[in-house]
Design a protein around this motif. Structure first.
Motif, PDB file in Angstrom:
ATOM      1  N   UNK A  51       0.870  -1.158  -0.075  1.00 32.78           N
ATOM      2  CA  UNK A  51       0.067  -0.015   0.002  1.00 32.78           C
ATOM      3  C   UNK A  51       0.796   1.288   0.001  1.00 32.78           C
ATOM      4  N   UNK A  52       1.988   1.217   0.614  1.00 35.32           N
ATOM      5  CA  UNK A  52       3.010   2.299   0.685  1.00 35.32           C
ATOM      6  C   UNK A  52       3.430   2.746  -0.561  1.00 35.32           C
ATOM      7  N   UNK A  53       3.817   1.601  -1.212  1.00 35.54           N
ATOM      8  CA  UNK A  53       4.371   1.698  -2.615  1.00 35.54           C
ATOM      9  C   UNK A  53       3.163   2.232  -3.746  1.00 35.54           C
ATOM     10  N   UNK A  54       1.978   1.565  -3.614  1.00 41.21           N
ATOM     11  CA  UNK A  54       0.789   2.207  -4.476  1.00 41.21           C
ATOM     12  C   UNK A  54       0.642   3.699  -4.375  1.00 41.21           C
ATOM     13  N   UNK A  55       0.654   3.898  -2.966  1.00 43.98           N
ATOM     14  CA  UNK A  55       0.549   5.527  -2.574  1.00 43.98           C
ATOM     15  C   UNK A  55       1.578   6.496  -3.142  1.00 43.98           C
TER      16      UNK A  55
END
Lengths: 253, 259
Positions: free
Chosen positions: A22-26
């Motif tokens: 999720x951090x990467x996608x954000x």
């Protein structure tokens, strides 16, 4: 372009491995849907989930592939490689394929996947979840976690950007962050690692990381920094029972 | 004879006992690449010059003079060698879909097999006190992971008994070196190891029979002998791994003990 539209669906829970994605996608600013998996209810062992990840672990991800048919991905490191390969065309958190930095990022990504994650995970197990306190096993994995932190500390002390590879934050940093943020839960203090501490805050200050770490629910690992061993142990007690149960269930298969 | 490829040999740093260095050599052998082994003793993994090659003090690591690149972590080495030197995709796919599925299985091997097989081996053989619950924990995990592969292979057609697509790729090969040690790791006979896992067994044995892997075994045997090591990696003349570690920590020359 005839490329099929992406349709990213992330299946995750609030864990060090889950928030990597999720951090990467954000950070990439790519839209995605989330299904929260409650690992304490063993949702990840249900047949529909095993269709996505036969290993029954979060995170897992589905997407519409460039050919228009679905692709299913598991293993957080492999998902990260997929996402940057397809969606980080501007190289916000990655380097172009084939460059020196590209391969060096891979060193650290695999180091996290094969070393930091599994070993700190064992420290969590023996320090928090095992039915009996085996001091030797606790020491073994806490010491190994500390050794691995030291390797990171040395790398960061030599870095001019304050990140693991090159001049920017990459998937190598994002992969490690959730684990280092959870150091206290593993019973390992960051007090002796000034560069690692500074790195933890540096990564945390990124808006994408801040948004992504709270998926699918609030990230609370950093709050453990202010808790006592007794308080953490008490909290672990709540999860200890299901850890034992799912281990027993796995052993029967 | 064809000219060596790549033109300058790639140096592979290996300590002979563990499976991971042989995972790298296996791939080089299978691709027929130009490489040179740099064998050294486990005593020296945390010392110069190796600690400057890999700050994590673990083997394998490679130095490629053709691209002037140093790499460590066997999984990172796999992806590099495949992308740079397997131009014909003999052990990989060039299609995007399959490429990522191969990487998925490689990551699973790195995070799901290596660490757990390693812990099982540690508690079974190298640690000085017997802790049954720890041995059981890791042997159960081995069974679980092998079960995952069994189900995946069982669902595939008989002529496609590989993790991705219908041919052997680096994603399959990565699993071989640790599985090769399962009898030792689990303290079971070869037949017992594979009970209930017929597809995994066939998959494993097909790879183990490859000439490239046989050469790895043969080279490993020679290096174990040359370094005077027992089967568990402890030098001859030293009783236990604990004792070995103590001698390393004290800076003792463990080669001297063999004579």
């Amino acid at each position: 372009m005839t490329e099929a539209k992406s349709d990213i669906h992330l299946y995750t829970d609030q864990t060090a491995n889950g928030i990597k994605i999720s951090m990467l996608l954000e950070e990439l600013g790519v839209p995605y849907k989330v299904t929260a998996i409650d690992i304490s209810k063993n949702t990840q062992k249900e047949p529909w989930f095993l269709e996505i990840n036969p290993n029954g672990r979060i995170p897992a991800l589905t997407d519409t592939f460039t050919d228009g048919s679905p692709i299913r991905l598991f293993e957080s490191g492999s998902i990260m490689q997929y996402l940057v390969d397809r969606y980080d065309t501007e190289h916000k958190v990655s380097y172009p394929r084939g460059t020196r930095e590209y391969w060096e990022v891979n060193n650290w990504l695999f180091w996290q996947m094969g070393g930091l994650g599994p070993m700190q995970g064992q420290a969590n197990h023996f320090a928090r979840y095992a039915p009996e306190k085996i001091q030797y096993a606790i020491d073994r994995y806490q010491n190994e976690t500390r050794r691995l932190y030291r390797v990171m500390e040395t790398q960061l002390s030599k870095s001019t950007s304050g990140y693991l590879v090159g001049d920017k934050c990459t998937v190598a940093d994002l992969a490690c962050w959730g684990w280092v943020a959870g150091s206290n839960w593993a019973g390992v203090s960051l007090d002796d690692f000034p560069h690692l501490n500074a790195w933890l805050d540096r990564v945390l200050a990124r808006p994408g990381v801040e948004r992504g770490r709270h998926v699918p629910k609030k990230h609370t690992a950093l709050e453990n920094r202010h808790k006592t061993e007794e308080e953490m142990d008490k909290e672990a007690g709540k999860t200890r029972a299901w850890v034992q149960q799912s281990m027993a269930a796995d052993a029967k298969k | 004879m064809a000219a060596p490829y790549p033109p300058k040999p790639i140096r592979i740093w290996v300590t002979p006992p563990g499976p991971n260095p042989w995972k790298a050599v296996f791939l080089f052998e299978e691709l027929g690449l130009n490489y040179e082994l740099k064998p050294f003793r486990f005593d020296d993994v945390k010392k110069k010059p190796f600690i400057d090659v890999n700050p994590n003090g673990r083997t394998p690591a490679i130095e490629d003079p053709n691209t002037n690149l140093t790499l460590w972590e066997s999984g990172a080495i796999y992806q590099y060698v495949i992308e740079v030197y397997d131009k014909e995709n003999r052990l990989a796919y060039d299609s995007f879909h399959e490429r990522h599925l191969c990487n998925q299985w490689l990551h699973f091997q790195m995070s799901g097999q290596g660490p757990y097989w390693g812990q099982a081996g540690w508690f079974q053989h190298l640690h000085h006190e017997k802790i049954p619950s720890a041995v059981e924990r890791y042997c159960n995990e081995i069974r679980r992971v092998l079960g995952v592969i069994e189900r995946v292979l069982a669902d595939k057609p008989a002529d496609a008994q590989w993790l991705v697509g219908n041919k052997m790729t680096f994603a399959d090969m990565a699993w071989l070196p640790w599985n090769f040690r399962l009898s030792e790791v689990m303290l079971l006979s070869w037949d017992e190891v594979w009970e209930g896992l017929p597809h995994v067994r066939a998959w494993h044995e097909k790879m183990a029979a490859l000439p490239s892997w046989q050469r790895c075994i043969e080279i490993r045997g020679r290096l174990m002998e040359a370094q005077g090591l027992q089967w568990n990696g402890v030098p001859k003349g030293i009783e236990t791994f604990t004792e070995y570690e103590k001698k390393i920590a004290e800076g003792e020359d463990t080669t001297a003990l063999q004579h």
